[in-house]
Scaffold this motif. Structure first.
Motif, PDB file in Angstrom:
ATOM      1  N   THR A  96       0.819  -1.211   0.000  1.00  0.00           N
ATOM      2  CA  THR A  96       0.000   0.000   0.000  1.00  0.00           C
ATOM      3  C   THR A  96       0.853   1.260   0.000  1.00  0.00           C
ATOM      4  OG1 THR A  96      -1.870  -1.065   1.091  1.00  0.00           O
ATOM      5  CG2 THR A  96      -1.683   1.320   1.339  1.00  0.00           C
ATOM      6  N   VAL A  97       1.840   1.322   0.893  1.00  0.00           N
ATOM      7  CA  VAL A  97       2.638   2.555   0.987  1.00  0.00           C
ATOM      8  C   VAL A  97       3.578   2.719  -0.209  1.00  0.00           C
ATOM      9  CG1 VAL A  97       2.478   2.900   3.464  1.00  0.00           C
ATOM     10  CG2 VAL A  97       4.220   1.348   2.569  1.00  0.00           C
ATOM     11  N   ILE A  98       3.902   1.642  -0.879  1.00  0.00           N
ATOM     12  CA  ILE A  98       4.665   1.755  -2.124  1.00  0.00           C
ATOM     13  C   ILE A  98       3.739   2.232  -3.245  1.00  0.00           C
ATOM     14  CG2 ILE A  98       5.923   0.437  -3.883  1.00  0.00           C
ATOM     15  CD1 ILE A  98       7.028  -1.284  -1.562  1.00  0.00           C
ATOM     16  N   GLU A  99       2.521   1.725  -3.249  1.00  0.00           N
ATOM     17  CA  GLU A  99       1.539   2.141  -4.253  1.00  0.00           C
ATOM     18  C   GLU A  99       1.208   3.634  -4.130  1.00  0.00           C
ATOM     19  OE1 GLU A  99      -1.450   1.975  -7.243  1.00  0.00           O
ATOM     20  OE2 GLU A  99       0.101   0.504  -6.712  1.00  0.00           O
ATOM     21  N   THR A 100       1.111   4.132  -2.908  1.00  0.00           N
ATOM     22  CA  THR A 100       0.769   5.541  -2.696  1.00  0.00           C
ATOM     23  C   THR A 100       1.974   6.465  -2.814  1.00  0.00           C
ATOM     24  OG1 THR A 100       1.072   5.295  -0.297  1.00  0.00           O
ATOM     25  CG2 THR A 100      -1.155   4.951  -1.185  1.00  0.00           C
ATOM     26  N   GLY A 101       3.158   5.911  -2.957  1.00  0.00           N
ATOM     27  CA  GLY A 101       4.365   6.717  -3.127  1.00  0.00           C
ATOM     28  C   GLY A 101       5.040   7.133  -1.841  1.00  0.00           C
ATOM     29  N   GLU A 102       4.577   6.639  -0.697  1.00  0.00           N
ATOM     30  CA  GLU A 102       5.211   6.982   0.579  1.00  0.00           C
ATOM     31  C   GLU A 102       6.591   6.348   0.705  1.00  0.00           C
ATOM     32  OE1 GLU A 102       2.404   6.908   4.060  1.00  0.00           O
ATOM     33  OE2 GLU A 102       1.021   6.205   2.505  1.00  0.00           O
ATOM     34  N   ILE A 103       6.780   5.204   0.065  1.00  0.00           N
ATOM     35  CA  ILE A 103       8.096   4.563   0.024  1.00  0.00           C
ATOM     36  C   ILE A 103       8.501   4.449  -1.435  1.00  0.00           C
ATOM     37  CG2 ILE A 103       9.401   2.447   0.457  1.00  0.00           C
ATOM     38  CD1 ILE A 103       7.786   1.990   2.937  1.00  0.00           C
ATOM     39  N   ARG A 104       9.580   5.159  -1.785  1.00  0.00           N
ATOM     40  CA  ARG A 104      10.040   5.187  -3.174  1.00  0.00           C
ATOM     41  C   ARG A 104      11.508   4.789  -3.321  1.00  0.00           C
ATOM     42  NH1 ARG A 104       7.529  10.904  -5.521  1.00  0.00           N
ATOM     43  NH2 ARG A 104       5.327  10.452  -5.057  1.00  0.00           N
ATOM     44  N   SER A 105      12.211   4.713  -2.214  1.00  0.00           N
ATOM     45  CA  SER A 105      13.651   4.491  -2.279  1.00  0.00           C
ATOM     46  C   SER A 105      14.108   3.599  -1.140  1.00  0.00           C
ATOM     47  CB  SER A 105      14.386   5.831  -2.192  1.00  0.00           C
ATOM     48  OG  SER A 105      14.195   6.403  -0.892  1.00  0.00           O
TER      49      SER A 105
END
Length: 229
Positions: free
Chosen positions: A46-55
């Motif tokens: 979920t947090v990768i999908e929403t862009g909260e985790i990108r790196s």
């Protein structure tokens, strides 16, 4: 196989016992052990999908919090509480584990992995674990097999972090070398957190990673999914 005691003065015997424990835990917590850990992202999807985790830096911050203040630590408290041959103690820890799950998917994750772990041990090691949540099953099994609690806690938490890094490598995506470098950096935190959590009574069970819990809840209604959680 047995627990090392002060009466065991044979260094070869001590090494054999220690090696047996490590090898058993390595098998139990291996990605190849059929608990289906590869199918769960613990809300990361979920947090990768929403862009909260990108790196890799974002991921490291997220995992440090989970290990130190969230479900990584709480799993070790539950594992430690179930490190007993008394089934009443184990079942109490299992009841608390289920009640403490913050969402339907968190309960699914610990219930399904724990059930698969129990079924495999019952079939291969001729135990009678029944159906337990994952950290409770590992803690109780380690006690039955005389595997030291401290070692079990460290290796369980290491496997927890490794599985989430593996999920992130596939989702973000990250390079495998980046993922392994992150896991190596987390080792001191894993060791210190496991040591502290082992000494924490079940009555002090607590988690402060509300963003992780919310991500797990949001994943339940996420439109497109690769992982079960």
């Amino acid at each position: 196989m047995g627990m090392i005691t002060a009466r065991n003065t044979d260094p070869i015997q001590r090494i054999r016992m220690s090696t047996d424990a490590v090898m058993t835990l390595t098998q139990w917590l291996s990605p190849g052990f059929p608990v289906g850990a590869f199918a769960y992202s613990h809300g990361l999807e979920t947090v990768i999908e929403t862009g909260e985790i990108r790196s890799i830096q974002d991921l490291e911050i997220w995992l440090v919090d989970l290990i130190k203040h969230g479900s990584g630590r709480t799993d070790i408290v539950l594992l430690s509480a179930s490190y007993s041959l008394d089934l009443n103690v184990t079942h109490e820890a299992d009841t608390v584990s289920r009640a403490f799950a913050a969402s339907a998917e968190r309960l699914l994750e610990t219930d399904q992995q724990g059930g698969a772990f129990c079924r495999t041990l019952d079939a291969v090691w001729n135990t009678k674990l029944g159906a337990l949540t994952y950290p409770v099953a590992v803690g109780h099994a380690a006690c039955i097999h005389h595997i030291p609690l401290a070692l079990t806690a460290r290796m369980y938490l290491h496997a927890f972090a490794a599985n989430l890094i593996s999920a992130a490598v596939r989702l973000i995506p990250l390079g495998q070398t980046e993922g392994q470098a992150l896991l190596a950096r987390l080792v001191p935190l894993i060791q210190s957190t496991a040591q502290e959590a082992v000494d924490t009574p079940l009555s002090d069970l607590a988690s402060h990673c509300f963003a992780g819990d919310i991500a797990a809840m949001q994943h339940e209604t996420q439109y497109s999914k690769v992982f079960r959680t």
